[in-house]
Design an enzyme around this catalytic site. Structure first.
Site, PDB file in Angstrom:
ATOM      1  N   HIS A  72       0.813  -1.218   0.000  1.00 55.50           N
ATOM      2  CA  HIS A  72       0.000   0.000   0.000  1.00 55.50           C
ATOM      3  C   HIS A  72       0.847   1.269   0.000  1.00 55.50           C
ATOM      4  CE1 HIS A  72      -4.235  -1.618   1.034  1.00 55.50           C
ATOM      5  NE2 HIS A  72      -3.554  -2.499   0.339  1.00 55.50           N
ATOM      6  N   ASP A  73       2.039   1.219   0.605  1.00 55.20           N
ATOM      7  CA  ASP A  73       2.905   2.397   0.538  1.00 55.20           C
ATOM      8  C   ASP A  73       3.421   2.585  -0.885  1.00 55.20           C
ATOM      9  OD1 ASP A  73       4.191   4.672   1.519  1.00 55.20           O
ATOM     10  OD2 ASP A  73       6.079   3.592   1.741  1.00 55.20           O
ATOM     11  N   GLY A  78       4.483   5.862  -5.157  1.00 57.81           N
ATOM     12  CA  GLY A  78       5.815   5.280  -4.966  1.00 57.81           C
ATOM     13  C   GLY A  78       6.090   4.994  -3.497  1.00 57.81           C
ATOM     14  N   ASP A 272       2.616 -18.845   1.780  1.00 62.45           N
ATOM     15  CA  ASP A 272       3.005 -19.925   0.850  1.00 62.45           C
ATOM     16  C   ASP A 272       2.029 -19.967  -0.320  1.00 62.45           C
ATOM     17  OD1 ASP A 272       0.662 -21.040   1.782  1.00 62.45           O
ATOM     18  OD2 ASP A 272       1.608 -22.797   2.684  1.00 62.45           O
TER      19      ASP A 272
END
Ligand code: HEM
Ligand SMILES: *[C@@H]1O[C@H](CO)[C@@H](O)[C@H](O)[C@H]1NC(C)=O
Ligand SMILES: *[C@@H]1O[C@H](CO)[C@@H](O)[C@H](O)[C@H]1NC(C)=O
Ligand SMILES: *[C@@H]1O[C@H](CO)[C@@H](O)[C@H](O)[C@H]1NC(C)=O
Ligand SMILES: *[C@@H]1O[C@H](CO)[C@@H](O)[C@H](O)[C@H]1NC(C)=O
Length: 345
Positions: A72-73, A78, A272
């Site tokens: 999300h960052d 960016g 996984d």
């Protein structure tokens, strides 16, 4: 107000008090081991790993939170630490206020890392790099070392954080495959990478409001038992409750006969390729998850990763590195924040 600006190309040593106008789009030179020797005798990446490990040993749910935080960052504006910024009088609605950021967590881990690093070497390590290192380390921890990779650093923190930008940029769990592919393409990611990265939903949890559309999805798109006895019941149990993303992490009593579909993993809550196996059984939470098997272009990749967990570990690591290289727009104001929740003054 004096605003400290810098570009990625500038060494931290040449920080200037005066504002610099950045005329051109200089590419950020991110490097592996960027902080080696930059924090006295303290290893920056070890401080991050040790702190992440201590938090996850105490509460594994922070692992999923940190992996999502990286996504999300980096996806919005960016990798710039913009997800971390709190609201302020000058910016009343930062990214974390967006509906698409519902459930965002793990910021306490980032704060703890930042506090330790500011004590060891003030003004050296950016919050943007801490988010990336922590997401990498959480992936390693949650996969018992299966997802293990070097990530380049040298990012700087931005000063822009808008809930509207976040809402417009982050993918929607109710989107169809066309929208999802377009959303990832806008950031330079292929449909295959959409499939690879969605495998992060093998861990963590989600609020009912993000999957309530699935309560009325047809039998061809969701296992009816899962829909009616797990999702519907959960959603009725409380106002907007959460449910584990992976059937493996739902308690056996709730799961009933569906327990036979569980792909076991040591310790559960394990990052996984079980996501792909669950997906082929129509046992995934979001429409955006199911959408990957509902289209031939992505189904082939779901099949590929369902069959080969080692391949997924490798490709997921690569895709996270690619995510971590998403850069702020050219000309953005850049700084190394003193605290990750507020820009410098
Ligand atoms: C394909 C598009 C994606 C959509 C539509 C999507 C949507 C969502 C939603 C709605 C939630 C639940 C939030 C809540 O209700 O609390 C969630 C959780 C999560 N997502 Fe995604 N996501 C996507 C891709 C990704 C990617 C690329 C990653 C990381 C590589 C990721 C990692 C996670 C993790 C780890 C969680 C669990 C968070 C926690 O338990 O704290 N997601 N996602
Ligand atoms: C690291 O540096 C600090 C301060 O310069 C010093 O006190 C400490 O003993 C050093 N630690 C190691 C392990 O070298
Ligand atoms: C930030 O948002 C919260 C919740 O909406 C509000 O209570 C608080 O006053 C806001 N703080 C600032 C500095 O705007
Ligand atoms: C997907 O592939 C299958 C088998 O190859 C084919 O029967 C089906 O029509 C295809 N679906 C779409 C939407 O292209
Ligand atoms: C799984 O992928 C790995 C990594 O590409 C490869 O070395 C291995 O041979 C594959 N295993 C199978 C069974 O295809």
């Amino acid at each position: 107000m004096k605003v400290f600006m810098a570009v990625c190309m500038l060494a931290v040593a040449v920080r200037l008090a005066a504002a610099i106008v950045v005329p051109s789009a200089a590419p950020c030179a991110l490097t592996v081991g960027f902080y080696n020797g930059k924090c006295g005798n303290v290893s920056v990446e070890s401080v991050v790993y040790d702190t992440v490990k201590a938090f996850l040993d105490a509460d594994k749910s922070k692992g999923a939170a940190l992996v999502r935080l990286l996504f999300h960052d980096c996806f919005v504006n960016g990798c710039d630490g913009s997800i971390l910024l709190d609201n302020s009088t000058t910016n009343p609605s930062p990214e974390k206020f967006a509906g698409a950021n519902l459930g965002i967590a793990g910021l306490d881990v980032i704060d703890a890392v930042k506090a330790k690093l500011e004590t060891a070497c003030p003004g050296v390590v950016s919050c943007a790099d801490i988010v990336v290192f922590a997401g990498r380390d959480a992936s390693r921890y949650m996969s018992n070392g299966g997802v293990n990779f070097d990530v380049p650093a040298g990012r700087l923190d931005g000063i822009v954080s808008s809930s509207v930008d976040a809402q417009n940029t982050l993918p929607d769990s109710k989107a169809d495959i066309g929208k999802l592919i377009a959303n990832f393409a806008a950031k330079g990611f292929t449909p295959e990478e959409l499939v690879i990265l969605s495998g992060a939903h093998s861990i963590g949890k989600a609020h009912c409001s993000n999957f309530d559309d699935r309560l009325t999805a047809p039998d061809s798109e969701i296992n009816a038992d899962y829909r009616d006895n797990v999702l519907s019941k959960t959603c009725k149990s409380a106002p907007n409750p959460t449910l584990a993303n992976n059937i493996r992490d739902i308690d056996a009593a709730t799961l009933g006969d569906l327990a036979s579909y569980v792909v076991p993993a040591v310790g559960g809550d394990y990052l996984d390729n079980s996501y792909y196996k669950n997906n082929k059984n129509n046992l995934v939470l979001f429409n955006s998850d199911w959408a990957l098997v509902g289209s031939n272009a992505t189904l082939q990749h779901v099949n590929e990763y369902a069959e080969n967990g080692t391949l997924w570990n490798i490709d997921f690591a690569q895709a996270l590195v690619k995510l971590s290289k998403l850069a702020m727009p050219a000309g953005s104001v850049r700084q190394i924040r003193k605290t990750c929740r507020a820009i410098n003054y």
